[in-house]
Design an enzyme around this catalytic site. Sequence first.
Site, PDB file in Angstrom:
ATOM      1  N   LEU A  34       1.013  13.680  -7.033  1.00 35.41           N
ATOM      2  CA  LEU A  34       1.921  14.710  -6.532  1.00 35.41           C
ATOM      3  C   LEU A  34       3.300  14.103  -6.319  1.00 35.41           C
ATOM      4  O   LEU A  34       3.424  12.914  -5.994  1.00 35.41           O
ATOM      5  CB  LEU A  34       1.385  15.298  -5.224  1.00 35.41           C
ATOM      6  CG  LEU A  34      -0.017  15.908  -5.308  1.00 35.41           C
ATOM      7  CD1 LEU A  34      -0.300  16.735  -4.064  1.00 35.41           C
ATOM      8  CD2 LEU A  34      -0.213  16.739  -6.557  1.00 35.41           C
TER       9      LEU A  34
ATOM     10  N   GLY B  78      -3.040  12.529  -6.813  1.00 35.51           N
ATOM     11  CA  GLY B  78      -3.033  13.762  -7.610  1.00 35.51           C
ATOM     12  C   GLY B  78      -3.315  13.495  -9.087  1.00 35.51           C
ATOM     13  O   GLY B  78      -3.894  14.339  -9.776  1.00 35.51           O
TER      14      GLY B  78
ATOM     15  N   ASN C  30      -5.758   7.435  -3.275  1.00 37.03           N
ATOM     16  CA  ASN C  30      -5.193   6.410  -2.393  1.00 37.03           C
ATOM     17  C   ASN C  30      -4.386   7.002  -1.236  1.00 37.03           C
ATOM     18  O   ASN C  30      -3.551   6.323  -0.639  1.00 37.03           O
ATOM     19  CB  ASN C  30      -4.289   5.472  -3.206  1.00 37.03           C
ATOM     20  CG  ASN C  30      -3.098   6.208  -3.798  1.00 37.03           C
ATOM     21  OD1 ASN C  30      -3.191   7.380  -4.114  1.00 37.03           O
ATOM     22  ND2 ASN C  30      -1.983   5.535  -3.937  1.00 37.03           N
ATOM     23  N   GLU C  31      -4.639   8.278  -0.914  1.00 44.48           N
ATOM     24  CA  GLU C  31      -3.793   8.974   0.075  1.00 44.48           C
ATOM     25  C   GLU C  31      -3.654   8.202   1.380  1.00 44.48           C
ATOM     26  O   GLU C  31      -2.577   8.165   1.975  1.00 44.48           O
ATOM     27  CB  GLU C  31      -4.356  10.373   0.370  1.00 44.48           C
ATOM     28  CG  GLU C  31      -3.990  11.443  -0.651  1.00 44.48           C
ATOM     29  CD  GLU C  31      -4.856  11.417  -1.891  1.00 44.48           C
ATOM     30  OE1 GLU C  31      -5.659  10.485  -2.064  1.00 44.48           O
ATOM     31  OE2 GLU C  31      -4.717  12.348  -2.716  1.00 44.48           O
TER      32      GLU C  31
HETATM   33  C1  LIG Z   1      -4.997  19.027   7.543  1.00 48.62           C
HETATM   34  C2  LIG Z   1      -4.844  18.551   6.156  1.00 48.62           C
HETATM   35  C3  LIG Z   1      -4.367  19.564   5.217  1.00 48.62           C
HETATM   36  C4  LIG Z   1      -4.007  19.340   3.976  1.00 48.62           C
HETATM   37  C5  LIG Z   1      -3.953  18.012   3.319  1.00 48.62           C
HETATM   38  C6  LIG Z   1      -2.789  17.253   3.724  1.00 48.62           C
HETATM   39  C7  LIG Z   1      -2.113  16.426   3.026  1.00 48.62           C
HETATM   40  C8  LIG Z   1      -2.307  16.063   1.621  1.00 48.62           C
HETATM   41  C9  LIG Z   1      -0.994  15.789   1.106  1.00 48.62           C
HETATM   42  C10 LIG Z   1      -0.695  15.242  -0.006  1.00 48.62           C
HETATM   43  C11 LIG Z   1      -1.540  14.721  -1.016  1.00 48.62           C
HETATM   44  C12 LIG Z   1      -0.936  13.970  -1.949  1.00 48.62           C
HETATM   45  C13 LIG Z   1      -1.595  13.396  -3.085  1.00 48.62           C
HETATM   46  C14 LIG Z   1      -0.640  12.568  -3.937  1.00 48.62           C
HETATM   47  O1  LIG Z   1      -0.732  12.631  -5.131  1.00 48.62           O
HETATM   48  S1  LIG Z   1       0.534  11.614  -3.168  1.00 48.62           S
HETATM   49  C15 LIG Z   1       1.254  10.601  -4.438  1.00 48.62           C
HETATM   50  C16 LIG Z   1       0.459   9.357  -4.619  1.00 48.62           C
HETATM   51  N1  LIG Z   1       1.075   8.522  -5.638  1.00 48.62           N
HETATM   52  C17 LIG Z   1       1.263   7.231  -5.503  1.00 48.62           C
HETATM   53  O2  LIG Z   1       0.915   6.620  -4.527  1.00 48.62           O
HETATM   54  C18 LIG Z   1       1.966   6.543  -6.628  1.00 48.62           C
HETATM   55  C19 LIG Z   1       3.295   6.031  -6.200  1.00 48.62           C
HETATM   56  N2  LIG Z   1       3.968   5.379  -7.330  1.00 48.62           N
HETATM   57  C20 LIG Z   1       3.672   4.142  -7.737  1.00 48.62           C
HETATM   58  O3  LIG Z   1       2.795   3.467  -7.246  1.00 48.62           O
HETATM   59  C21 LIG Z   1       4.500   3.625  -8.875  1.00 48.62           C
HETATM   60  O4  LIG Z   1       5.653   4.398  -9.001  1.00 48.62           O
HETATM   61  C22 LIG Z   1       3.748   3.630 -10.234  1.00 48.62           C
HETATM   62  C23 LIG Z   1       2.659   2.560 -10.230  1.00 48.62           C
HETATM   63  C24 LIG Z   1       3.165   5.009 -10.557  1.00 48.62           C
HETATM   64  C25 LIG Z   1       4.772   3.288 -11.367  1.00 48.62           C
HETATM   65  O5  LIG Z   1       5.406   2.061 -11.061  1.00 48.62           O
HETATM   66  P1  LIG Z   1       6.742   1.653 -11.841  1.00 48.62           P
HETATM   67  O6  LIG Z   1       7.107   0.294 -11.349  1.00 48.62           O
HETATM   68  O7  LIG Z   1       6.579   1.868 -13.291  1.00 48.62           O
HETATM   69  O8  LIG Z   1       7.818   2.749 -11.386  1.00 48.62           O
HETATM   70  P2  LIG Z   1       8.567   2.859  -9.969  1.00 48.62           P
HETATM   71  O9  LIG Z   1       9.838   2.077 -10.037  1.00 48.62           O
HETATM   72  O10 LIG Z   1       7.642   2.576  -8.853  1.00 48.62           O
HETATM   73  O11 LIG Z   1       8.896   4.418  -9.946  1.00 48.62           O
HETATM   74  C26 LIG Z   1       9.931   4.999 -10.730  1.00 48.62           C
HETATM   75  C27 LIG Z   1      10.574   6.103  -9.930  1.00 48.62           C
HETATM   76  O12 LIG Z   1       9.594   7.122  -9.696  1.00 48.62           O
HETATM   77  C28 LIG Z   1       9.484   7.363  -8.280  1.00 48.62           C
HETATM   78  N3  LIG Z   1       8.102   7.760  -7.985  1.00 48.62           N
HETATM   79  C29 LIG Z   1       6.994   7.086  -8.204  1.00 48.62           C
HETATM   80  N4  LIG Z   1       5.912   7.763  -7.830  1.00 48.62           N
HETATM   81  C30 LIG Z   1       6.364   8.936  -7.338  1.00 48.62           C
HETATM   82  C31 LIG Z   1       5.729  10.083  -6.771  1.00 48.62           C
HETATM   83  N5  LIG Z   1       4.390  10.204  -6.659  1.00 48.62           N
HETATM   84  N6  LIG Z   1       6.515  11.092  -6.371  1.00 48.62           N
HETATM   85  C32 LIG Z   1       7.844  11.029  -6.481  1.00 48.62           C
HETATM   86  N7  LIG Z   1       8.515   9.965  -7.014  1.00 48.62           N
HETATM   87  C33 LIG Z   1       7.767   8.937  -7.439  1.00 48.62           C
HETATM   88  C34 LIG Z   1       9.863   6.043  -7.651  1.00 48.62           C
HETATM   89  O13 LIG Z   1      10.249   6.223  -6.322  1.00 48.62           O
HETATM   90  C35 LIG Z   1      11.020   5.629  -8.541  1.00 48.62           C
HETATM   91  O14 LIG Z   1      12.152   6.411  -8.191  1.00 48.62           O
HETATM   92  P3  LIG Z   1      13.631   5.819  -8.232  1.00 48.62           P
HETATM   93  O15 LIG Z   1      13.856   5.415  -9.665  1.00 48.62           O
HETATM   94  O16 LIG Z   1      13.652   4.638  -7.296  1.00 48.62           O
HETATM   95  O17 LIG Z   1      14.495   6.927  -7.786  1.00 48.62           O
END
Ligand SMILES: CC/C=C\C/C=C\C/C=C\C=C\CC(=O)SCCNC(=O)CCNC(=O)[C@H](O)C(C)(C)COP(=O)(O)OP(=O)(O)OC[C@H]1O[C@@H](n2cnc3c(N)ncnc32)[C@H](O)[C@@H]1OP(=O)(O)O
Length: 243
Positions: A49, A94, A118-119
């Site tokens: 997400l 997500g 990994n939330e």
């Molecule tokens: C009572 C309860 C009721 C309801 C439930 C409540 C809550 C649930 C709520 C939410 C559930 C969420 C589920 C999710 O999916 S959360 C997202 C989880 N994702 C992650 O942890 C991944 C994070 N990203 C990474 O680990 C890395 O980016 C990578 C391994 C995917 C890629 O690594 P790279 O080194 O290739 O690239 P980066 O430099 O890290 O990233 C580039 C760029 O992209 C931005 N970014 C990365 N991931 C996300 C993301 N998920 N969302 C938005 N943006 C993201 C990152 O910040 C970089 O941005 P900039 O270039 O610095 O601007």
Amino acid sequence: MKMRNPPVNSLSLEFLTELLISLEKLENDKTFRGIIITSDCPGIFSAGLDLLEMYGRDPAHCAEYWKAVQELWLRVYLSNLVVIGAINGISPAGGCLLSLSCDYRVLANNPKYAIGLNETLLGIIAPFWFKDVLVNTIGHRAAERALQLGFLFPPSDALQVGIVDQVVPEDQVQSTARSVMAQWLAIPDHARQLTKNLVRKPTADRLLQQRDADIQNFVRFISRDSIQKSLHVYLEKLKQKKG
Ligand SMILES: CC/C=C\C/C=C\C/C=C\C=C\CC(=O)SCCNC(=O)CCNC(=O)[C@H](O)C(C)(C)COP(=O)(O)OP(=O)(O)OC[C@H]1O[C@@H](n2cnc3c(N)ncnc32)[C@H](O)[C@@H]1OP(=O)(O)O
């Protein structure tokens, strides 16, 4: 279907909407019987997400976003098409849910291509329907550990625990997905579709029966100061990683 939302295929509202429209078109075109979902972003299936849709946003936006997340899940999970995941990159949270919603998952054998919910590592919790799908796939005990510890399984562990069905060399992911598709398409559609529905409907119904309440819970949860702080810290960590 090749997902292309660079740099990391995060599931933004706009991207979710595009995916939904594409899926709907394929579902309605009776010449299509199956889809392979894969990524066009090197090394990343989907970063899950889009955190920027949940951080610093007003409640109305968060509600609209969560409705779209629910919608995509229901459409993929209950699709009449055969849905195969050709997972050619890392697939957290997500991204993992999207993979788990496929009928079969083929993961590229690269230690960087971890998959899991990994939330908790972000200081948030996986919603009950993410949890249900994981429990259905790997069983209660394995899911209990994986969810609490926010495990991201590398390919060998992912195969062992059953979160994916097959791990193959990276250059064979697409061809393997196509062979698997051929096997699944050998089954008469009506029998396979009814069986899929029989197995998956109870899980989907748990959300369908409380969609609005789930949206309200999400909005309340994500709007808490403590949760917004956790998201801020996590986003800062992602930035700092770049150095
Ligand atoms: C009572 C309860 C009721 C309801 C439930 C409540 C809550 C649930 C709520 C939410 C559930 C969420 C589920 C999710 O999916 S959360 C997202 C989880 N994702 C992650 O942890 C991944 C994070 N990203 C990474 O680990 C890395 O980016 C990578 C391994 C995917 C890629 O690594 P790279 O080194 O290739 O690239 P980066 O430099 O890290 O990233 C580039 C760029 O992209 C931005 N970014 C990365 N991931 C996300 C993301 N998920 N969302 C938005 N943006 C993201 C990152 O910040 C970089 O941005 P900039 O270039 O610095 O601007």
